[in-house]
Write a protein that holds these residues in place. Structure first.
Motif, mmCIF file in Angstrom:
data_model
loop_
_atom_site.group_PDB
_atom_site.id
_atom_site.type_symbol
_atom_site.label_atom_id
_atom_site.label_comp_id
_atom_site.label_asym_id
_atom_site.label_seq_id
_atom_site.Cartn_x
_atom_site.Cartn_y
_atom_site.Cartn_z
ATOM 1 N N ALA A 28 0.901 -1.200 0.029
ATOM 2 C CA ALA A 28 -0.142 0.136 0.058
ATOM 3 C C ALA A 28 0.788 1.250 0.060
ATOM 4 O O ALA A 28 1.899 1.262 0.850
ATOM 5 N N GLY A 29 0.482 2.346 -0.732
ATOM 6 C CA GLY A 29 1.354 3.350 -0.966
ATOM 7 C C GLY A 29 1.128 4.475 0.136
ATOM 8 O O GLY A 29 0.034 4.159 0.810
ATOM 9 N N GLY A 30 1.935 5.343 0.153
ATOM 10 C CA GLY A 30 1.878 6.252 1.157
ATOM 11 C C GLY A 30 1.659 5.940 2.785
ATOM 12 O O GLY A 30 2.516 5.223 3.018
ATOM 13 N N GLY A 31 0.686 6.174 3.217
ATOM 14 C CA GLY A 31 0.227 5.730 4.589
ATOM 15 C C GLY A 31 0.282 4.255 4.700
ATOM 16 O O GLY A 31 0.202 3.673 5.669
ATOM 17 N N GLY A 32 0.233 3.747 3.622
ATOM 18 C CA GLY A 32 -0.033 2.228 3.788
ATOM 19 C C GLY A 32 0.979 1.325 4.517
ATOM 20 O O GLY A 32 0.859 0.153 4.568
ATOM 21 N N HIS A 33 2.314 2.223 4.216
ATOM 22 C CA HIS A 33 3.419 1.481 4.869
ATOM 23 C C HIS A 33 3.054 1.210 6.268
ATOM 24 O O HIS A 33 3.298 -0.134 7.005
ATOM 25 N N VAL A 34 2.299 2.285 7.158
ATOM 26 C CA VAL A 34 2.042 1.918 8.464
ATOM 27 C C VAL A 34 1.013 0.890 8.630
ATOM 28 O O VAL A 34 1.312 0.111 9.397
ATOM 29 N N VAL A 35 0.078 0.594 7.779
ATOM 30 C CA VAL A 35 -0.925 -0.262 7.693
ATOM 31 C C VAL A 35 -0.361 -1.432 7.620
ATOM 32 O O VAL A 35 -0.744 -2.395 8.435
ATOM 33 N N ALA A 36 0.577 -1.684 6.551
ATOM 34 C CA ALA A 36 1.128 -2.849 6.217
ATOM 35 C C ALA A 36 1.879 -3.544 7.300
ATOM 36 O O ALA A 36 1.794 -4.771 7.769
ATOM 37 N N ALA A 37 2.515 -2.803 8.212
ATOM 38 C CA ALA A 37 3.400 -3.024 9.321
ATOM 39 C C ALA A 37 2.460 -3.320 10.587
ATOM 40 O O ALA A 37 3.027 -3.822 11.625
ATOM 41 N N GLY A 38 1.293 -2.780 10.829
ATOM 42 C CA GLY A 38 0.548 -2.784 11.953
ATOM 43 C C GLY A 38 -0.152 -4.213 12.115
ATOM 44 O O GLY A 38 -0.099 -4.970 11.104
ATOM 45 N N GLY A 39 -0.691 -4.438 13.244
ATOM 46 C CA GLY A 39 -1.323 -5.739 13.490
ATOM 47 C C GLY A 39 -2.948 -5.309 13.345
ATOM 48 O O GLY A 39 -3.369 -4.118 12.989
ATOM 49 N N ASP A 40 -3.756 -6.128 14.110
ATOM 50 C CA ASP A 40 -5.134 -5.910 13.845
ATOM 51 C C ASP A 40 -5.539 -4.698 14.399
ATOM 52 O O ASP A 40 -6.569 -4.017 13.923
ATOM 53 N N THR A 41 -5.157 -4.453 15.705
ATOM 54 C CA THR A 41 -5.683 -3.276 16.290
ATOM 55 C C THR A 41 -5.393 -1.838 15.496
ATOM 56 O O THR A 41 -6.295 -1.123 15.221
ATOM 57 N N GLU A 42 -4.343 -1.744 14.895
ATOM 58 C CA GLU A 42 -3.842 -0.578 13.998
ATOM 59 C C GLU A 42 -4.770 -0.736 12.762
ATOM 60 O O GLU A 42 -5.240 0.186 12.284
ATOM 61 N N LEU A 43 -4.793 -1.997 12.286
ATOM 62 C CA LEU A 43 -5.613 -1.998 11.095
ATOM 63 C C LEU A 43 -7.030 -1.633 11.148
ATOM 64 O O LEU A 43 -7.538 -1.170 10.215
ATOM 65 N N ALA A 44 -7.793 -2.211 12.354
ATOM 66 C CA ALA A 44 -8.830 -1.840 12.485
ATOM 67 C C ALA A 44 -9.271 -0.629 12.649
ATOM 68 O O ALA A 44 -10.070 0.149 12.307
ATOM 69 N N ALA A 45 -8.146 0.405 13.389
ATOM 70 C CA ALA A 45 -8.385 1.816 13.584
ATOM 71 C C ALA A 45 -8.325 2.634 12.310
ATOM 72 O O ALA A 45 -8.947 3.547 12.029
ATOM 73 N N GLU A 46 -7.552 2.083 11.454
ATOM 74 C CA GLU A 46 -7.609 2.592 10.230
ATOM 75 C C GLU A 46 -8.888 2.379 9.221
ATOM 76 O O GLU A 46 -9.320 3.130 8.567
#
Lengths: 220, 247
Positions: A26-44
């Motif tokens: 995923a581009g841009g902020g997607g790097h953060v998304v890709a590295a995160g766990g479920d909780t971070e992903l759910a927040a996004e």
């Protein structure tokens, strides 16, 4: 992040959402998304970040489609069931509670339920109550690159656990979960009493619980 | 029946409940019981942990490549997470296009819709007969719009006549739009804002055949919203509850 700022991010990423991306790319902020766990992903997801939905898809689409195909055996309907399940998580992400279970468990339960709905010809609205996140405290997967390795180990453990059950208990559980049969239908099919079917289900699940808990695979 | 006997009977069904193997009335009964029974609730939570692990045993299967695009387009159309109407996107809106407003059509146009509907049947039949020649998918594509939430009983079949640059929409099961309200059809590109395509009012049976005088190429999703009569809105004023992919 303020509401307005969050909406600006959501809007910007929504515009990017249709661009093709590779797995975890995923581009841009997607790097953060890709590295995160479920909780971070759910927040996004709650923030409306479609990169997060793309990441969720890239992580679990194969497993989700596998479940739908196992239940339905029909590529077209399996595709629809998977899409509806991801949309359910997308729309209901604000109700996700990491204490109750993982996004993966929620997603896969939704895939299974949608698939059974198709199998039984039920409308999704008849199942709305059950689409809330189930209490499935299945451990959150570790971040990449271990996720696929961990999944492989989990799969082997669950298969071993199922294989350890007496055949009639395994059959009762599989007919219900993957076949979508009610306990009454299983009773008729297997020509045993309803009480026996209930007992087989209970004993089987208790044994699976003990087996998996012993390997630290369910958080009980 | 004593409370204890009733409890024993219900607890014996907890495993079937968490496996989704009860008929809805039975499931509702045991759910209500578990609300007030700590023992059954604890058993249900423990067994649900296990049921949640069952799908992991399934082999992964690679889905068709198009599914990812379908999902993201549907998510973009739903805008469910942003709590903003579709039209509040920040990308420039495409210029509004003339609508094929079936609900306000002159008689000759309504007659044309009927004729087109008949011709569609003939054409689709002819094309089906030519399927072996590989021409059907080049000329006609069919899609389905599905209702959700309070429009869960509604659906529409979309016949895209590619060669003619028009689409025929056959709506079924629509609830009445309400006084001084109409339904409005939107075409949503993969990137960009929704484009109004038609407004209409269904008949008393909730059905309607609508002609969209526009090619669907370049659009990802078709959606329907409830808007003010008689002309609808230039931008959607609500989240669509009837939509589907058209790509």
């Amino acid at each position: 992040m303020g509401r307005q700022a969050a909406e600006e991010v959501a809007g910007r990423r929504a515009d990017d959402a249709a661009k093709p991306r590779g797995r975890g790319g995923a581009g841009g902020g997607g790097h953060v998304v890709a590295a995160g766990g479920d909780t971070e992903l759910a927040a996004e997801l709650v923030a409306g970040n479609q990169d997060a939905l793309a990441e969720l898809y890239d992580r679990y689409a194969g497993l989700a489609y596998g479940v739908a195909m196992r239940v339905l055996g029909d590529p077209g309907r399996a595709e629809d069931a998977v899409q509806e399940a991801f949309m359910n998580v997308w729309k209901q992400a604000s109700s996700f509670d990491g204490e109750r279970g993982s996004l993966r468990a929620w997603l896969l339960a939704s895939v299974r339920n949608r698939s059974i709905d198709y199998l039984r010809g039920r409308g999704a609205h008849e199942r709305r109550e059950e689409e809330l996140q189930p209490e499935v405290a299945y451990g959150e997967g570790p971040p990449d690159p271990w996720r696929e390795v961990a999944l492989s180990l989990e799969r082997a453990a669950v298969r071993d656990a199922m294989a350890s059950l007496p055949a009639e208990q395994r059959q009762a559980i599989e007919l219900a979960y993957f076949g979508g049969y009610t306990h009454s239908e299983i009773s008729d099919m297997t020509r045993v009493s309803l009480g026996t079917v209930k007992g087989r289900m209970r004993l089987g699940l208790e044994k699976l619980s003990s087996y998996l808990r012993g390997r630290g695979l369910v958080d009980v | 029946m004593s409370d204890g006997t009733r409890h024993d009977e219900l607890e014996a069904s907890v495993a079937a409940w968490v496996l989704g193997a009860l008929e809805p009335p039975e499931a509702q009964t045991i759910a209500a019981h578990a609300e007030g029974c700590a023992t059954c609730r604890e058993v249900a939570v423990r067994l649900r942990h296990v049921v949640g692990a069952l799908p992991v045993a399934v082999d992964e299967v690679t889905p068709p490549a198009r599914l990812r695009g379908r999902l993201l387009a549907a998510a973009a159309a739903s805008r469910g997470r942003t709590e903003r109407p579709i039209a509040m996107r920040r990308s420039p809106r495409l210029a509004p296009v003339p609508r094929s407003a079936a609900g306000r059509m002159p008689l000759y146009a309504m007659a044309a819709v009927a004729v087109v509907a008949l011709l569609i049947g003939v054409l689709v039949g002819q094309i089906a007969a030519q399927r072996s020649q590989g021409t059907a998918q080049e000329q006609v594509a069919r899609f389905t719009l599905t209702g959700h939430e309070d429009m869960a009983g509604a659906k529409a079949t979309v016949v895209d006549l590619k060669a003619d640059g028009v689409a025929l929409l056959d709506f079924r099961g629509l609830p009445p739009p309400g006084a001084n309200r109409v339904y409005e059809v939107w075409l949503v590109p993969a990137q960009g804002s929704p484009v109004p395509a038609a407004v209409f009012v269904p008949d008393a049976g909730g059905g309607k055949v609508v002609l969209v005088n526009r090619a669907l190429a370049g659009y990802a999703v078709m959606a329907v919203t409830n808007e003010p009569a008689p002309d609808g809105s230039s931008q959607p004023s609500q989240q669509p509850r009837l939509y589907g992919n058209v790509a």
